[in-house]
Design an enzyme around this catalytic site. Structure first.
Site, mmCIF file in Angstrom:
data_model
loop_
_atom_site.group_PDB
_atom_site.id
_atom_site.type_symbol
_atom_site.label_atom_id
_atom_site.label_comp_id
_atom_site.label_asym_id
_atom_site.label_seq_id
_atom_site.Cartn_x
_atom_site.Cartn_y
_atom_site.Cartn_z
ATOM 1 N N ASP A 27 63.538 109.703 12.212
ATOM 2 C CA ASP A 27 62.866 110.247 10.942
ATOM 3 C C ASP A 27 63.219 108.901 9.191
ATOM 4 O OD1 ASP A 27 61.684 110.569 8.209
ATOM 5 O OD2 ASP A 27 63.427 112.215 8.500
ATOM 6 N N ASP A 35 59.150 107.911 12.288
ATOM 7 C CA ASP A 35 57.514 107.650 11.657
ATOM 8 C C ASP A 35 58.223 106.247 12.660
ATOM 9 O OD1 ASP A 35 60.164 106.666 10.726
ATOM 10 O OD2 ASP A 35 60.009 108.135 9.487
ATOM 11 N N ASP A 208 45.602 107.298 28.234
ATOM 12 C CA ASP A 208 45.583 108.874 28.308
ATOM 13 C C ASP A 208 44.764 109.359 29.468
ATOM 14 O OD1 ASP A 208 46.480 111.006 27.199
ATOM 15 O OD2 ASP A 208 44.802 111.618 27.075
ATOM 16 N N GLU A 275 46.978 106.983 33.117
ATOM 17 C CA GLU A 275 47.572 108.381 33.426
ATOM 18 C C GLU A 275 46.935 109.244 35.181
ATOM 19 O OE1 GLU A 275 48.955 112.764 31.801
ATOM 20 O OE2 GLU A 275 47.126 111.024 30.726
ATOM 21 N N HIS A 341 56.481 112.808 28.095
ATOM 22 C CA HIS A 341 56.338 113.869 27.180
ATOM 23 C C HIS A 341 55.313 115.061 27.931
ATOM 24 C CE1 HIS A 341 52.783 111.847 27.666
ATOM 25 N NE2 HIS A 341 51.995 112.584 26.757
ATOM 26 N N ASP A 342 55.397 115.210 29.095
ATOM 27 C CA ASP A 342 54.786 116.204 29.582
ATOM 28 C C ASP A 342 55.363 116.899 30.154
ATOM 29 O OD1 ASP A 342 52.461 115.954 27.883
ATOM 30 O OD2 ASP A 342 51.365 114.209 29.439
HETATM 31 C C1 GLC Z 1 48.206 113.786 28.110
HETATM 32 C C2 GLC Z 1 48.826 113.668 27.303
HETATM 33 C C3 GLC Z 1 49.310 114.893 27.119
HETATM 34 C C4 GLC Z 1 47.853 115.251 26.677
HETATM 35 C C5 GLC Z 1 47.060 114.691 27.567
HETATM 36 C C6 GLC Z 1 45.499 115.071 26.357
HETATM 37 O O1 GLC Z 1 48.222 114.405 29.828
HETATM 38 O O2 GLC Z 1 50.646 113.376 28.527
HETATM 39 O O3 GLC Z 1 50.415 114.805 26.034
HETATM 40 O O4 GLC Z 1 48.143 116.810 25.835
HETATM 41 O O5 GLC Z 1 46.543 114.020 27.798
HETATM 42 O O6 GLC Z 1 45.675 114.444 25.874
#
Ligand code: GLC
Length: 564
Positions: A27, A35, A208, A275, A341-342
């Protein structure tokens, strides 16, 4: 712009990618939220760490209901993260350091606050109506969803809209309506968005949930399946086999079209990484067919999430690497990913054991494939245990009704978490109370993880035995030694005794051998000592090559150069 490559493989096959979750990195504006200027201020750190490519989770305009994965304008920047000027500066500054930058593209859905959806839901004859997927409900008064399709996160993916008495489809959460890619205008607009960023110099995209772009055109029900929880290997979940909503055959043609848009740009070549939750054969299909010796015609890479929960032992890793080699021989390239991040952070799954984390990293940077590092992984940041009741993550909020004892039971073995906040806590730069993420008098958007007093960049930089210095050494070696980033891989037969994994990487005349002892007992094997030189050991002071033997301590990994 020409960034040199030491051998003839494309740059993106040899690169190492570092994922930044912008909200949690640094930040600079004093609002407790990371940011873009903060990211720019840390580019030298990343350069010094030895990564070549950064991937940024979305920072486009968004109501932030899913922290950027709910976009309301694909061509502008969310004000809390900065401005378009900041974004252009980030691209420029990254390139100035001979590094590459990859953006995160959410093609499948927009935010419900996107002006397109606001228009679309306003009336049945609005020109944007068909940009999303609208259907009548079933039963006489239309109060039942059009079919049985479940969302990825469970529950029906259909949502009723009173104004026009129809239902719209959302693969993820209700505020993320799916775009309709059967409409040519949508395709055109989104391909132009891709071009917009490629023109600005972006080197590639992480795509994504790209396996959910198309659904069955006839809206047939998904069949029943005996499987409730989703997994990395297949898309059956919530008692449904999602043949009509995930990995639809039309997706494979779509990614080829997307590939041809990326291919309009060269010098440098741009890359796409998808992904996708699927088995290895389906993942391979997304990469397309082999075009020539070095290229395929689909996605350049897909994440193989098979590695996320793989046990750190010789049996499982031998099998995993063997399968990657079987499914992704050149010109296909696997990815090596352990956190994002998931997911729960890998080190938490390894019991926060530094030696195991070093072994895991040695595997990640020496096996064949493109490694993806999640921010903080290099210093051993662990998962925080944050309550579902205060979750900022919409998935955490969705499950906040689950009673605490049940949450504890579900998450007891540490490999599963319902609250994605747990892996998104601020990056730990220093031992100070807010870990150098933001000023100490501010409240960061998520609490700092416990243990940051010792697990932080500043402290680890000065400790030669730290995880951070292990990452640096491995990344440097990977850059310096073509066999490690471009070599073919030969997997040695698995040792029947012990828990040790060994493989060899070879490029032209050069060969290196990697030995990883996953056991809590030492390992010993005889070797022609004069043929080997030690390039790296996770235990810096050890002397593994002696008396015509290779000696490994428990949880020790080494990289050896072989003289032919
Ligand atoms: C993917 C992203 C996740 C997001 C989801 C919806 O799995 O990695 O963080 O919440 O898609 O876009």
């Amino acid at each position: 712009m020409s960034r040199s490559t030491p051998s003839n493989l494309s740059w993106w096959k040899k690169t190492t990618v570092y994922q930044i979750y912008p909200r949690s990195f640094k930040d600079t504006t004093g609002n407790g939220i990371g940011d873009i200027p903060g990211i720019i201020s840390k580019l030298d750190y990343l350069l010094n760490l030895g990564v070549e490519t950064i991937w940024l989770s979305p920072f486009f305009s968004s109501p932030q209901a899913d922290h950027g994965y709910d976009v309301s304008d694909y061509r502008s920047i969310a004000s809390e993260y900065g401005t378009m000027n900041d974004c252009e500066k980030l691209i420029q500054e990254t390139h100035n350091r001979e590094m590459y930058v990859v953006f995160d593209l959410v093609l499948n859905h927009t935010s419900e606050k996107h002006p397109w959806f606001i228009e679309s839901r306003s009336s049945k004859d609005n020109p944007k109506r068909d940009w999303y997927i609208w259907r009548d409900g079933i039963k006489s008064e239309g109060k039942k969803p059009p079919n049985n399709w479940k969302a990825i996160v469970g529950g029906s993916g259909w949502h009723y809209d009173k104004q026009t008495d129809q239902w719209y489809w959302a693969q993820f959460l209700p505020f993320q309506p799916d775009l309709n890619y059967r409409n040519p205008e949508v395709r055109q607009e989104m391909f132009d968005t891709v071009r917009f960023w490629l023109e600005k110099g972006v080197d590639g995209f992480r795509l994504d949930i790209i396996n959910t772009i198309f659904e069955d055109q006839d809206f047939r029900n998904n069949p029943f399946a005996w499987k409730y929880f989703p997994s990395e290997e297949d898309d059956k979940s919530f008692f449904q086999n999602k043949i009509h909503t995930m990995n639809h055959p039309d997706n494979f043609e779509f990614v080829k079209e997307l590939r041809s848009v990326a291919d309009e740009y060269s010098d440098p070549e741009r890359f796409l990484v998808g992904e996708i939750t699927a088995s290895l054969d389906i993942l391979k299909k997304y990469c397309g067919e082999q075009k020539n010796e070095t290229e395929t015609n689909g996605l350049h890479l897909t994440f193989q999430f098979q590695s996320l929960n793989v046990a750190l032992d010789a049996i499982h890793l031998h099998k995993l690497i063997g399968r990657y080699e079987q499914f992704f021989p050149e010109p296909y390239t696997p990815t090596l990913v352990f956190s994002n991040h998931d997911q729960m952070r890998r080190i938490t799954k390894l019991g926060n054991d530094i030696n195991k984390a070093k072994l895991n990293a040695t595997l990640q940077f020496t096996a064949r494939g493109v490694p993806f590092i999640y921010y903080g992984e290099e210093i051993g940041m662990s998962n925080h245990r944050l309550s579902l009741n205060t979750s900022q993550d919409p998935i955490g909020q969705k499950f906040s009704w689950i009673p605490q004892p049940l949450v504890k039971l579900l998450t007891r073995n540490g490999s599963f978490s319902l609250n994605r906040d747990n892996c998104r806590t601020p990056m730990q730069w220093t031992p100070s109370p807010n870990a150098g993420f933001c000023s100490d008098h501010l409240e960061p958007w998520l609490p700092i993880s416990p243990g940051h007093e010792t697990i932080n960049v500043e402290s680890e930089e000065s400790d030669p035995t730290s995880l951070l210095n292990c990452y640096k050494a491995l990344l440097q070696l990977r850059k310096k030694i073509p066999a490690l980033h471009s070599g073919s891989l030969f997997l040695s037969p698995r040792f029947l005794l012990g828990n040790c994994l060994s493989y060899q990487r070879t490029h032209n005349e050069q060969s290196v051998q990697i030995w990883l002892n996953f056991s809590n007992k030492p390992f010993q094997t005889s070797v022609a000592q004069e043929k080997f030189a030690l390039l790296y050991s996770t235990f810096p002071d050890s002397n593994p090559l002696r008396d015509s033997n290779l000696y490994l301590e428990s949880y020790q990994g080494v990289i050896l150069e072989i003289f032919q």
